[in-house]
Scaffold this motif. Structure first.
Motif, PDB file in Angstrom:
ATOM      1  N   GLU A 124       0.823  -1.216   0.000  1.00  0.00           N
ATOM      2  CA  GLU A 124       0.000   0.000   0.000  1.00  0.00           C
ATOM      3  C   GLU A 124       0.851   1.256   0.000  1.00  0.00           C
ATOM      4  OE1 GLU A 124      -3.259   0.340  -0.549  1.00  0.00           O
ATOM      5  OE2 GLU A 124      -3.223  -1.822  -0.843  1.00  0.00           O
ATOM      6  N   ASN A 125       1.919   1.254   0.783  1.00  0.00           N
ATOM      7  CA  ASN A 125       2.816   2.406   0.802  1.00  0.00           C
ATOM      8  C   ASN A 125       3.479   2.587  -0.570  1.00  0.00           C
ATOM      9  OD1 ASN A 125       4.321   4.594   1.836  1.00  0.00           O
ATOM     10  ND2 ASN A 125       6.041   3.235   2.225  1.00  0.00           N
ATOM     11  N   GLN A 126       3.878   1.488  -1.157  1.00  0.00           N
ATOM     12  CA  GLN A 126       4.499   1.548  -2.482  1.00  0.00           C
ATOM     13  C   GLN A 126       3.524   2.108  -3.515  1.00  0.00           C
ATOM     14  OE1 GLN A 126       7.543  -1.379  -3.980  1.00  0.00           O
ATOM     15  NE2 GLN A 126       5.724  -2.136  -5.006  1.00  0.00           N
ATOM     16  N   LYS A 127       2.285   1.684  -3.432  1.00  0.00           N
ATOM     17  CA  LYS A 127       1.250   2.165  -4.343  1.00  0.00           C
ATOM     18  C   LYS A 127       1.024   3.664  -4.173  1.00  0.00           C
ATOM     19  CE  LYS A 127      -3.419   1.015  -5.815  1.00  0.00           C
ATOM     20  NZ  LYS A 127      -4.574   0.167  -5.599  1.00  0.00           N
ATOM     21  N   MET A 128       1.000   4.149  -2.927  1.00  0.00           N
ATOM     22  CA  MET A 128       0.843   5.583  -2.669  1.00  0.00           C
ATOM     23  C   MET A 128       2.054   6.364  -3.196  1.00  0.00           C
ATOM     24  SD  MET A 128      -1.041   5.900   1.081  1.00  0.00           S
ATOM     25  CE  MET A 128       0.525   5.943   1.872  1.00  0.00           C
ATOM     26  N   GLN A 129       3.234   5.797  -3.045  1.00  0.00           N
ATOM     27  CA  GLN A 129       4.442   6.468  -3.530  1.00  0.00           C
ATOM     28  C   GLN A 129       4.431   6.571  -5.061  1.00  0.00           C
ATOM     29  OE1 GLN A 129       6.881   8.045  -1.945  1.00  0.00           O
ATOM     30  NE2 GLN A 129       6.047   7.596   0.063  1.00  0.00           N
ATOM     31  N   PHE A 130       3.960   5.535  -5.737  1.00  0.00           N
ATOM     32  CA  PHE A 130       3.832   5.590  -7.199  1.00  0.00           C
ATOM     33  C   PHE A 130       2.874   6.702  -7.615  1.00  0.00           C
ATOM     34  CE2 PHE A 130       5.597   1.223  -7.915  1.00  0.00           C
ATOM     35  CZ  PHE A 130       6.478   1.559  -8.923  1.00  0.00           C
ATOM     36  N   GLU A 131       1.753   6.802  -6.911  1.00  0.00           N
ATOM     37  CA  GLU A 131       0.778   7.846  -7.230  1.00  0.00           C
ATOM     38  C   GLU A 131       1.357   9.233  -6.993  1.00  0.00           C
ATOM     39  OE1 GLU A 131      -2.644   6.763  -4.925  1.00  0.00           O
ATOM     40  OE2 GLU A 131      -3.018   4.973  -6.138  1.00  0.00           O
ATOM     41  N   TYR A 132       2.091   9.386  -5.893  1.00  0.00           N
ATOM     42  CA  TYR A 132       2.742  10.663  -5.604  1.00  0.00           C
ATOM     43  C   TYR A 132       3.752  11.014  -6.695  1.00  0.00           C
ATOM     44  CZ  TYR A 132       6.252  13.760  -3.626  1.00  0.00           C
ATOM     45  OH  TYR A 132       7.160  14.777  -3.449  1.00  0.00           O
ATOM     46  N   LEU A 133       4.565  10.047  -7.069  1.00  0.00           N
ATOM     47  CA  LEU A 133       5.589  10.285  -8.086  1.00  0.00           C
ATOM     48  C   LEU A 133       4.961  10.590  -9.447  1.00  0.00           C
ATOM     49  CD1 LEU A 133       8.559  10.447  -8.808  1.00  0.00           C
ATOM     50  CD2 LEU A 133       8.558   7.964  -9.131  1.00  0.00           C
ATOM     51  N   GLU A 134       3.876   9.916  -9.777  1.00  0.00           N
ATOM     52  CA  GLU A 134       3.186  10.190 -11.032  1.00  0.00           C
ATOM     53  C   GLU A 134       2.683  11.635 -11.063  1.00  0.00           C
ATOM     54  OE1 GLU A 134      -0.649   8.592 -13.621  1.00  0.00           O
ATOM     55  OE2 GLU A 134      -0.040   7.515 -11.812  1.00  0.00           O
ATOM     56  N   LYS A 135       2.089  12.071  -9.971  1.00  0.00           N
ATOM     57  CA  LYS A 135       1.599  13.449  -9.896  1.00  0.00           C
ATOM     58  C   LYS A 135       2.757  14.440  -9.997  1.00  0.00           C
ATOM     59  CE  LYS A 135      -1.026  16.585  -6.998  1.00  0.00           C
ATOM     60  NZ  LYS A 135      -1.575  16.865  -5.694  1.00  0.00           N
ATOM     61  N   ARG A 136       3.824  14.152  -9.303  1.00  0.00           N
ATOM     62  CA  ARG A 136       5.003  15.022  -9.323  1.00  0.00           C
ATOM     63  C   ARG A 136       5.598  15.118 -10.736  1.00  0.00           C
ATOM     64  NH1 ARG A 136       9.897  13.982  -5.063  1.00  0.00           N
ATOM     65  NH2 ARG A 136      11.487  15.177  -6.139  1.00  0.00           N
ATOM     66  N   LEU A 137       5.688  13.994 -11.416  1.00  0.00           N
ATOM     67  CA  LEU A 137       6.217  14.004 -12.788  1.00  0.00           C
ATOM     68  C   LEU A 137       5.294  14.753 -13.744  1.00  0.00           C
ATOM     69  CD1 LEU A 137       7.642  10.388 -13.038  1.00  0.00           C
ATOM     70  CD2 LEU A 137       8.962  12.505 -13.220  1.00  0.00           C
ATOM     71  N   GLU A 138       3.987  14.606 -13.553  1.00  0.00           N
ATOM     72  CA  GLU A 138       3.033  15.347 -14.385  1.00  0.00           C
ATOM     73  C   GLU A 138       3.214  16.851 -14.195  1.00  0.00           C
ATOM     74  OE1 GLU A 138       1.078  14.493 -16.763  1.00  0.00           O
ATOM     75  OE2 GLU A 138       1.019  12.317 -16.554  1.00  0.00           O
ATOM     76  N   GLU A 139       3.427  17.268 -12.951  1.00  0.00           N
ATOM     77  CA  GLU A 139       3.660  18.693 -12.687  1.00  0.00           C
ATOM     78  C   GLU A 139       4.953  19.169 -13.345  1.00  0.00           C
ATOM     79  OE1 GLU A 139       3.620  18.859  -8.426  1.00  0.00           O
ATOM     80  OE2 GLU A 139       1.425  18.730  -8.316  1.00  0.00           O
ATOM     81  N   GLN A 140       5.989  18.364 -13.266  1.00  0.00           N
ATOM     82  CA  GLN A 140       7.259  18.732 -13.886  1.00  0.00           C
ATOM     83  C   GLN A 140       7.124  18.782 -15.406  1.00  0.00           C
ATOM     84  OE1 GLN A 140       9.336  15.788 -11.272  1.00  0.00           O
ATOM     85  NE2 GLN A 140      11.013  17.274 -11.466  1.00  0.00           N
TER      86      GLN A 140
END
Length: 171
Positions: A124-140
């Motif tokens: 679950e933590n890994q899944k949340m981290q993927f979602e966070y990273l996806e959002k961060r990359l989209e912003e970048q």
């Protein structure tokens, strides 16, 4: 005649420098999009197949020959040969893979962030981290596209204009 050829070469060289800087902005976008696609591919494999990292890296990196997939290939090779910790291997492989690219420090932090959580036992933590990273990359990516849209033409114009001004000064 020779002076005129030199002045034209000066304008062309300065213009080329501006075009090159503009191309770096587009390359940054391409590299971020490539990494995002690879990360989403890896995320889906983790979600659905729940395999160990090494076989997953092998299957994923064999799919394409882009910079991000070469990063996976490099990680897979180092994991197989050195049997080290994924975090340090990922960091080293990312720095080597993206060494001479126009990625910003923040871009590299995002790329390196994946190595800090991938392969965790807490799904679950890994899944949340993927979602966070996806959002961060989209912003970048949004920022990079805007920067390219605004600054790309400006760099080209400044290059040619600066060359023309230098040529006029040398006349």
């Amino acid at each position: 005649m020779l002076k005129m050829i030199g002045l034209i070469a000066l304008v062309a060289a300065a213009g080329f420098a501006g075009v090159q800087k503009s191309a770096e902005l587009k390359e940054r976008i391409r590299l971020l999009e490539d990494f995002l696609k690879m990360m989403l591919d890896l995320k889906s494999r983790i979600d659905y197949f729940k395999q160990p990292l090494l076989p997953m890296f092998q299957q994923t990196s064999a799919k394409k020959n882009t910079v991000a997939y070469r990063l996976l290939d490099r990680c897979q090779t180092e994991l197989r040969e050195k049997q080290g910790e994924i975090r340090s291997i990922w960091l080293h492989a990312a720095e080597e893979t993206y060494r001479k690219t126009p990625l910003t420090k923040e871009d590299m932090q995002s790329i390196c962030h994946l190595g800090s959580f991938i392969g965790q036992t807490n799904y679950e933590n890994q899944k949340m981290q993927f979602e966070y990273l996806e959002k961060r990359l989209e912003e970048q990516l949004t920022e990079a596209r805007e920067e390219s849209r605004v600054k790309g033409p400006m760099y080209r114009r400044i290059g040619f204009f600066g060359g023309a001004v230098a040529a006029l000064v040398l006349l």
